[in-house]
Design a protein around this motif. Structure first.
Motif, PDB file in Angstrom:
ATOM      1  N   ASP A  18      -5.349  11.538  -2.508  1.00 48.40           N
ATOM      2  CA  ASP A  18      -6.690  11.657  -3.069  1.00 48.40           C
ATOM      3  C   ASP A  18      -7.446  10.331  -3.085  1.00 48.40           C
ATOM      4  O   ASP A  18      -8.639  10.293  -3.380  1.00 48.40           O
ATOM      5  N   SER A  19      -6.760   9.260  -2.795  1.00 47.76           N
ATOM      6  CA  SER A  19      -7.370   7.934  -2.896  1.00 47.76           C
ATOM      7  C   SER A  19      -8.355   7.674  -1.759  1.00 47.76           C
ATOM      8  O   SER A  19      -8.113   8.041  -0.603  1.00 47.76           O
ATOM      9  N   ARG A  20      -9.475   7.037  -2.103  1.00 47.09           N
ATOM     10  CA  ARG A  20     -10.452   6.619  -1.106  1.00 47.09           C
ATOM     11  C   ARG A  20     -10.237   5.173  -0.666  1.00 47.09           C
ATOM     12  O   ARG A  20     -10.998   4.654   0.146  1.00 47.09           O
ATOM     13  N   ILE A  21      -9.214   4.538  -1.227  1.00 48.54           N
ATOM     14  CA  ILE A  21      -8.921   3.155  -0.864  1.00 48.54           C
ATOM     15  C   ILE A  21      -8.341   3.138   0.545  1.00 48.54           C
ATOM     16  O   ILE A  21      -7.369   3.838   0.832  1.00 48.54           O
TER      17      ILE A  21
ATOM     18  N   PRO B 234      -1.356  10.306  -3.919  1.00 47.67           N
ATOM     19  CA  PRO B 234      -1.907   9.186  -3.150  1.00 47.67           C
ATOM     20  C   PRO B 234      -2.892   9.644  -2.083  1.00 47.67           C
ATOM     21  O   PRO B 234      -3.730   8.858  -1.631  1.00 47.67           O
TER      22      PRO B 234
ATOM     23  N   THR C 158      -0.815   1.716  -6.965  1.00 49.16           N
ATOM     24  CA  THR C 158      -1.885   2.149  -7.866  1.00 49.16           C
ATOM     25  C   THR C 158      -1.705   1.479  -9.225  1.00 49.16           C
ATOM     26  O   THR C 158      -0.610   1.502  -9.792  1.00 49.16           O
TER      27      THR C 158
ATOM     28  N   ILE D  78      -7.381   2.495 -11.566  1.00 46.16           N
ATOM     29  CA  ILE D  78      -7.882   3.621 -12.353  1.00 46.16           C
ATOM     30  C   ILE D  78      -7.942   3.206 -13.828  1.00 46.16           C
ATOM     31  O   ILE D  78      -7.010   2.599 -14.352  1.00 46.16           O
TER      32      ILE D  78
ATOM     33  N   HIS E 140       0.845  -1.190   0.000  1.00 42.71           N
ATOM     34  CA  HIS E 140       0.000   0.000   0.000  1.00 42.71           C
ATOM     35  C   HIS E 140       0.889   1.252   0.000  1.00 42.71           C
ATOM     36  O   HIS E 140       1.892   1.286   0.713  1.00 42.71           O
ATOM     37  N   PRO E 141       0.556   2.278  -0.812  1.00 36.80           N
ATOM     38  CA  PRO E 141      -0.639   2.437  -1.646  1.00 36.80           C
ATOM     39  C   PRO E 141      -0.380   2.227  -3.143  1.00 36.80           C
ATOM     40  O   PRO E 141      -0.414   3.181  -3.924  1.00 36.80           O
TER      41      PRO E 141
ATOM     42  N   ARG F 262      -5.542   0.466  -5.489  1.00 28.39           N
ATOM     43  CA  ARG F 262      -6.251   1.518  -6.228  1.00 28.39           C
ATOM     44  C   ARG F 262      -6.175   1.210  -7.722  1.00 28.39           C
ATOM     45  O   ARG F 262      -5.083   1.046  -8.273  1.00 28.39           O
TER      46      ARG F 262
END
Length: 265
Positions: free
Chosen positions: A128-131, A126, A30, A109, A27-28, A107
């Motif tokens: 901005d991620s809702r994960i 990173p 993408t 996209i 994590h995190p 994440r």
């Protein structure tokens, strides 16, 4: 896996891509898929279907009891059905606990055009991620750093005005700048397709014109024709930023699975 910050790996099937990320996730991480969601899921479904074993191709050996006589019809039917279920089960569909837990913190996209890709990379954060972040007690096997992975980087440029050394370079520079800013490992993986004759080397040797919109294909069939004007190989363009390697899915022995192999463009 090499600690090189910028890697261009050999092509992977959609299922190989997802398996790789699930097994090497931190994590995190993408994943940017350079296509529409529908196109990717369609390709994934076709991939899984191609890798399963048709029931008619599964012919189990005749079963016998300890006395040497064949088992009865019902027992034989049960054996056949069990063998079919085992051999038809794709590895992604087995859903082990670690795979399920990991997938919730990745994440994903979907970006279908070059313009959207560059815009997204230029403002990516990173934060901005809702994960959700995994719990502190969740320790995935191995020591992996966060990654940004692009699937289909070349494909999204192909057959557009950006299919050129200039276009690929502009997008690659934006991606590399993001990797430096985040201190994340940056990886490009192109889609592989079943029964495809194109190898990793073929992809790197593919010719592109120098400037965006600066060349056109000759011949009655634009798909098969050659470019006018000066061209350069894709590998020479991408080698400026990326190190070429074969992915773990593209190895042939257990020893190879421990590391990837350098490629020469």
């Amino acid at each position: 896996m090499s600690s090189a910050p910028f890697l261009f790996l050999s092509p992977a099937l959609p299922s190989e891509l997802l398996t790789y990320i699930l097994n090497h996730h931190a994590h995190p991480t993408t994943l940017i898929i350079c296509s529409s969601r529908l196109d990717f899921l369609t390709a994934l479904a076709d991939d899984v279907h191609q890798e399963t074993v048709p029931a008619e191709d599964i012919i189990p050996a005749e079963q016998y009891t300890e006395s040497g006589s064949p088992v009865d019809a019902q027992d034989t039917h049960d054996v056949i059905q069990e063998e079919i279920q085992i051999k038809q089960q794709h590895r992604l569909l087995s859903s082990p606990l670690y795979q399920v837990a990991t997938s919730r913190h990745i994440r994903v996209i979907y970006i279908p055009t070059v313009t959207h890709l560059r815009a997204y990379l230029s403002v990516f954060s990173p934060d901005d991620s809702r994960i959700p972040q995994p719990p502190a007690s969740f320790n995935p096997p191995g020591n992996y750093s966060p990654r940004i992975i692009l699937y289909g980087f070349l494909d999204i440029h192909r057959d557009t005005s950006e299919w050129s050394a200039q276009g690929l370079g502009n997008s690659a520079a934006t991606l590399v700048e993001l990797g430096h800013r985040l201190s994340w490992q940056t990886i490009i993986i192109e889609p592989q397709r079943h029964n495809s004759l194109s190898s990793f080397e073929d992809i790197l040797k593919e010719a592109v014109p120098f400037l965006s919109g600066g060349g056109r294909k000759l011949g009655p069939d634009p798909e098969e024709g050659g470019w006018t004007g000066r061209t350069v190989e894709v590998g020479r363009v991408m080698r400026r930023w990326f190190r070429f390697q074969r992915g773990l899915w593209d190895t042939t022995s257990e020893e190879d699975k421990e590391e990837t192999h350098d490629m020469k463009a």
